[in-house]
Design an enzyme around this catalytic site. Structure first.
Site, PDB file in Angstrom:
ATOM      1  N   ARG A 140       0.848  -1.195   0.000  1.00 19.60           N
ATOM      2  CA  ARG A 140       0.000   0.000   0.000  1.00 19.60           C
ATOM      3  C   ARG A 140       0.880   1.240   0.000  1.00 19.60           C
ATOM      4  NH1 ARG A 140      -3.523  -0.181   4.904  1.00 19.60           N
ATOM      5  NH2 ARG A 140      -4.858  -1.524   3.632  1.00 19.60           N
ATOM      6  N   ARG A 254      -4.847   1.934  17.269  1.00 18.27           N
ATOM      7  CA  ARG A 254      -5.360   1.368  16.022  1.00 18.27           C
ATOM      8  C   ARG A 254      -5.087   2.370  14.903  1.00 18.27           C
ATOM      9  NH1 ARG A 254      -9.469  -2.540  15.278  1.00 18.27           N
ATOM     10  NH2 ARG A 254      -9.039  -2.186  13.099  1.00 18.27           N
ATOM     11  N   LYS A 255      -5.601   2.059  13.714  1.00 18.95           N
ATOM     12  CA  LYS A 255      -5.429   2.970  12.579  1.00 18.95           C
ATOM     13  C   LYS A 255      -6.198   4.263  12.815  1.00 18.95           C
ATOM     14  CE  LYS A 255      -9.244   1.068   9.812  1.00 18.95           C
ATOM     15  NZ  LYS A 255      -9.608   0.442   8.535  1.00 18.95           N
ATOM     16  N   GLY A 511     -16.317  -7.373   2.243  1.00 17.47           N
ATOM     17  CA  GLY A 511     -16.237  -8.815   2.432  1.00 17.47           C
ATOM     18  C   GLY A 511     -16.385  -9.271   3.863  1.00 17.47           C
ATOM     19  N   CYS A 516     -14.308  -2.247   5.036  1.00 17.67           N
ATOM     20  CA  CYS A 516     -13.414  -1.439   4.203  1.00 17.67           C
ATOM     21  C   CYS A 516     -14.164  -0.857   3.004  1.00 17.67           C
ATOM     22  CB  CYS A 516     -12.237  -2.293   3.729  1.00 17.67           C
ATOM     23  SG  CYS A 516     -11.162  -2.851   5.066  1.00 17.67           S
ATOM     24  N   GLY A 517     -15.245  -1.516   2.589  1.00 20.09           N
ATOM     25  CA  GLY A 517     -16.063  -1.013   1.488  1.00 20.09           C
ATOM     26  C   GLY A 517     -17.075   0.028   1.919  1.00 20.09           C
TER      27      GLY A 517
END
Length: 594
Positions: A140, A254-255, A511, A516-517
């Site tokens: 990434r 976390r992120k 998914g 993430c979508g």
């Protein structure tokens, strides 16, 4: 507090003076889950917090931030991996080259090196696809504002081409590139090549700040409020210390996501970021604000105001103060409850704000302005197709990249088109599409006749394809429960044969519950799960969400129907389009024409 000086490499917008200001707000709201409701974190919250809770849980040791021993009880496995060895040592102390020279057989013999390839390498932007592409990695990049050059695009194409069918690239929902199929021995050379074209993958995964998102039309939009590129560039340079590694922010719980808003359209989706700077005015000067929201398997949250106003010169100090408050005070137990929203829930918004103020250089933070520049009733514009720029005689062309997937040859062609018809630049969007800016109007007709735009990446895709977004899915991602990209395309094509619509309908696929979508902000969202068919057999399925909105009237969608077998989605979506989005069955449409 740790701090770092980062040069401002991009020229600030000429219409912003030294008095330019940015207003901050963070926002939170809960989806229908058994978690605290938005009222528990209202801006006026003054819940008392024990003073001992305000003790920082991390401390600096030898240039790295480490969790104190007294706070290590009950921590999650990822925190234990960080304690055993700081992941940034692989980069800063050049531990990566030794790892890259080892065979996978050697690596697998030791838990230490196995954790390196499965966890710590994510700090370098490398994700081992152990489950579905054993021995191969997704890489990434950092691509602030989604701006990329033809040279960068060609280099990434050359990197994946050598991997044949295993190599491909994705445009992500954070205006970013991800390349796939990478093998470990090649990474040192790839990293060198990235540096030569002005790219980095550093600090793009795990407990780091993600790619700073900005207006994809920055600098070319006739209705632009603020050119976001200088700010997103500055944020990215600051977070990574100009690709040298900024250890002050590599041990977050976390992120963490950040964006800068530049137009009324809110293309940046500020409501799903941990921090977002939004344009507003105060005392006659321009300012900006921030908001945040995100998704996790345990909670999906909208944002609440932090009630703060800052001058443009304080973009970095505020970002640093918020990150330090989160780094110092965030919990590190249950991985699904360690995002910044949970800290704000615990402290209350006023106490969290006070902790941010304590970490500001002057320990001051003005209250926000009520004069937002973003128009609330603005109808979000479609950037696909041909649109005039603010520069007379030039246009930008938005092209549709089906679910964001591209091959090496596609990338080479995109680079050629950017050079031949534009200024050698491409813009990536959070909907996984690409914009070619700075096309002379006299060249538009020739560009639109190019085979790539006629056959693969149309500026005028079918109406249901326009808003289609899909995460990686289980083709590559080990966390995904179902396949998403190919299925999203097939379901959309099949539904389009059954129902006609007059307005785009945003359909997002993810998914797994990590989302993430971003299915909760879609008109119709699909979250992968396992279920049973009519015969009781286990099969891939989806929870279907309905009613998410983006823009100034943003809110989260709610579950419409749970555990629908994937084979039954087409008739269900067709029914939803007819009942909720004014769709007309094709057979009825044909009868009307007769």
């Amino acid at each position: 507090m740790a701090s770092i000086s980062v040069p401002f490499l991009s020229q600030a917008p000429t219409h912003l003076s030294n008095s330019t200001s940015l207003r901050l707000k963070t926002r939170i709201s809960a989806t229908p889950t058994p978690t605290p409701t938005p009222t528990t974190v209202a801006p006026s919250s003054t819940a008392a917090v024990d003073s001992s809770r305000m003790e920082p849980r991390v401390e600096e040791r030898g240039g790295y931030w480490v969790l104190k021993e007294k706070f290590r009880e009950g921590i999650n496995p990822q925190e234990k991996v960080k304690i055993e060895k700081d992941p940034m040592k692989l980069f800063i102390e050049d531990g990566f080259n030794e790892l890259a020279s080892m065979s996978f057989e050697e690596i697998e013999k030791s838990k230490h090196t196995k954790d390196d390839i499965d966890v710590r390498l994510k700090w370098l932007g490398l994700f081992h696809r152990r489950k579905h592409q054993y021995g191969r990695f997704m890489m990434r990049l950092k691509l602030p504002n989604g701006v990329t050059s033809s040279a960068q695009t060609r280099y990434l194409a050359s990197a994946i081409r050598q991997y044949g069918k295993e190599g491909c690239a994705d445009v992500t929902t954070r205006q970013n590139w991800q390349i796939r199929g990478v093998v470990l021995p090649d990474v040192p050379e790839i990293l060198k090549g990235l540096s030569e074209v002005g790219l980095t993958s550093l600090q793009s995964g795990m407990d780091n700040v993600r790619n700073p998102v900005g207006n994809p039309l920055a600098g070319i939009d006739p209705h632009e409020i603020v050119d976001t590129r200088p700010y997103t560039n500055l944020l990215s340079q600051f977070i990574t210390a100009n690709a040298r590694g900024n250890t002050a922010f590599t041990n977050l719980p976390r992120k963490w996501n950040v964006c800068v808003v530049g137009s009324h359209d809110l293309y940046e989706h500020p409501h799903i970021n941990d921090l977002a700077y939004m344009p507003a005015t105060k005392k006659g000067d321009l300012d900006s604000s921030a908001s945040r929201r995100f998704f996790s398997p345990k909670r999906c949250a909208d944002a609440i105001p932090l009630d703060a106003w800052i001058p443009a010169d304080d973009v970095l100090p505020v970002c640093q103060a918020v990150l330090e408050a989160y780094r110092d005070l965030g919990t590190r137990g249950n991985r699904q409850k360690t995002r910044m929203m949970w800290l704000i829930d615990e402290l209350g918004i006023e106490q969290f704000r006070a902790e941010v103020v304590k970490r500001m250089p002057q320990q001051e933070l003005e209250r926000s302005s009520s004069e937002d520049l973003v128009q609330k009733q603005w109808e979000r514009r479609d950037y696909l197709g041909v649109h005039p720029q603010k520069q007379e005689g030039f246009s930008f062309v938005g092209i549709h990249i089906p679910v964001g997937r591209v091959q090496a040859d596609d990338m080479d062609e995109l680079a050629r088109l950017a050079d031949e018809y534009g200024s050698g630049e491409l813009r990536l969007t959070v909907e996984q599409n690409i914009i070619i800016p700075n096309v002379e109007n006299s060249r538009l007709e020739a560009l639109l006749k190019e085979p790539l735009l006629r056959d693969r990446f149309s500026p005028e895709p079918p109406i249901l394809m326009k808003g289609l977004v899909a995460c990686t899915g289980n083709q590559f991602c080990g966390q995904a429960i179902i396949e998403t990209k190919a299925r999203a395309l097939k379901v959309t094509e099949d539904v389009g044969r059954l129902v006609s619509v007059t307005q785009p309908v945003r359909m997002h696929w993810t998914g797994c519950p990590n989302s993430c979508g971003q299915v909760q902000v879609a008109d119709i969202g699909f979250m992968g799960c396992m279920t049973r068919d009519e015969n009781g057999n286990v099969c891939e399925g989806a929870d279907v969400f309905l009613g998410g909105r983006i823009g100034s009237d943003c809110h989260l969608g709610e579950v419409y129907k749970k555990r629908v077998p994937c084979k039954d989605l087409v008739p269900l979506v067709a029914e939803i389009l007819v009942n909720h989005f004014g769709g007309v069955p094709r057979e009825r449409e044909e009868e009307a024409e007769d």
